[in-house]
Design an enzyme around this catalytic site. Structure first.
Site, mmCIF file in Angstrom:
data_model
loop_
_atom_site.group_PDB
_atom_site.id
_atom_site.type_symbol
_atom_site.label_atom_id
_atom_site.label_comp_id
_atom_site.label_asym_id
_atom_site.label_seq_id
_atom_site.Cartn_x
_atom_site.Cartn_y
_atom_site.Cartn_z
ATOM 1 N N ASP A 37 -13.930 -40.871 -5.573
ATOM 2 C CA ASP A 37 -13.388 -41.669 -6.670
ATOM 3 C C ASP A 37 -12.866 -40.746 -7.765
ATOM 4 O O ASP A 37 -13.418 -39.668 -8.001
ATOM 5 C CB ASP A 37 -14.471 -42.553 -7.286
ATOM 6 N N ASP A 38 -11.851 -41.167 -8.451
ATOM 7 C CA ASP A 38 -11.358 -40.497 -9.660
ATOM 8 C C ASP A 38 -10.871 -39.074 -9.416
ATOM 9 O O ASP A 38 -10.955 -38.225 -10.302
ATOM 10 C CB ASP A 38 -12.442 -40.479 -10.751
ATOM 11 N N CYS A 77 -12.514 -48.626 -6.130
ATOM 12 C CA CYS A 77 -13.425 -48.157 -5.086
ATOM 13 C C CYS A 77 -13.666 -49.149 -3.956
ATOM 14 O O CYS A 77 -13.442 -48.825 -2.788
ATOM 15 C CB CYS A 77 -14.738 -47.733 -5.715
ATOM 16 N N LYS A 129 -22.050 -43.283 -2.092
ATOM 17 C CA LYS A 129 -21.883 -44.584 -2.737
ATOM 18 C C LYS A 129 -21.363 -45.602 -1.722
ATOM 19 O O LYS A 129 -20.365 -45.356 -1.049
ATOM 20 C CB LYS A 129 -20.890 -44.429 -3.893
ATOM 21 N N HIS A 131 -21.211 -49.662 -2.160
ATOM 22 C CA HIS A 131 -20.449 -50.631 -2.965
ATOM 23 C C HIS A 131 -19.534 -51.520 -2.125
ATOM 24 O O HIS A 131 -18.400 -51.812 -2.500
ATOM 25 C CB HIS A 131 -19.635 -49.904 -4.053
#
Length: 206
Positions: A37-38, A77, A129, A131
């Site tokens: 992410d990011d 995400c 992660k 999610h």
């Protein structure tokens, strides 16, 4: 390489190791997908990052391929992970950023990347992660969660259920809370206040 741009900071790893019992040939490589992410194009050293060093990623790029015009299916995400695992546009299944107690959004009957690799003789795993939802909603965190990575094709999992700011902030190994104390069971409510516990917005120092 352009990676997933998301509003959350985390890393998810998909580790697929060859099952040596099934395959003895050396032409079946291990597969490691690092999904971040990011992370933008210029955030790794090989692409000109300033102020941060990424020597291992740079080595991978220099000894392999550095794709400079790659894209993801979504800028957040949950939907981008959904697309990576299923090969489908997440928005066709209304896959948006999920609440912490959301049910699993990938249909266990659906073909997925890890299921495809299992059929090819790989042992699959996911670390990081998740999610993508767990269970059918209203999870009992004190028991093994019946729907999760295992049901979509992962032989092993070690992950955080959603994000670091969505309760319960626990680690799950193979869909069970790590270090669970049966004398101190986990209670989570997204709809009503749990009496006896402070509110974060009233006690920000907590």
């Amino acid at each position: 390489m352009n990676f997933n741009l998301s509003i959350y900071f985390s890393i998810i790893f998909f580790l697929m190791g060859v099952n040596s019992v099934v395959f003895s040939q050396k032409n079946k490589p291990n597969i490691v997908i690092i999904y971040v992410d990011d992370l933008g194009f210029g955030d790794i050293g090989v692409n000109g990052a300033i102020g941060v060093k990424t020597p291992y990623i740079d080595t991978l790029a220099k000894n392999g391929l550095n794709l400079t015009d790659a894209h993801c299916s979504a800028a957040t995400c949950t939907p981008s992970r959904y697309s990576l695992l299923t090969g489908s546009y997440a928005f066709r299944s209304n896959a948006a950023i999920l609440e912490g107690d959301a049910p699993l959004i990938i249909d266990p009957k659906k073909e997925t990347l890890p299921k495809m690799l299992q059929k090819a003789g790989y042992t699959t795993g996911v670390v990081g992660k998740w999610h993508l939802g767990l269970g059918k909603g209203k999870i009992d965190w004190n028991k093994r969660i019946p729907l999760g990575p295992k049901e979509v094709g992962f032989d092993y999992s070690f992950l955080i259920p959603a994000t670091g700011d969505r309760v319960p902030t626990v680690f799950l190994e193979n869909q069970e809370v790590v270090g669970l104390d049966i004398n101190d069971p986990i209670t989570v409510s997204y709809g009503t206040r749990i009496e006896g516990y402070p509110w974060g917005f009233k006690h920000p120092n907590y």
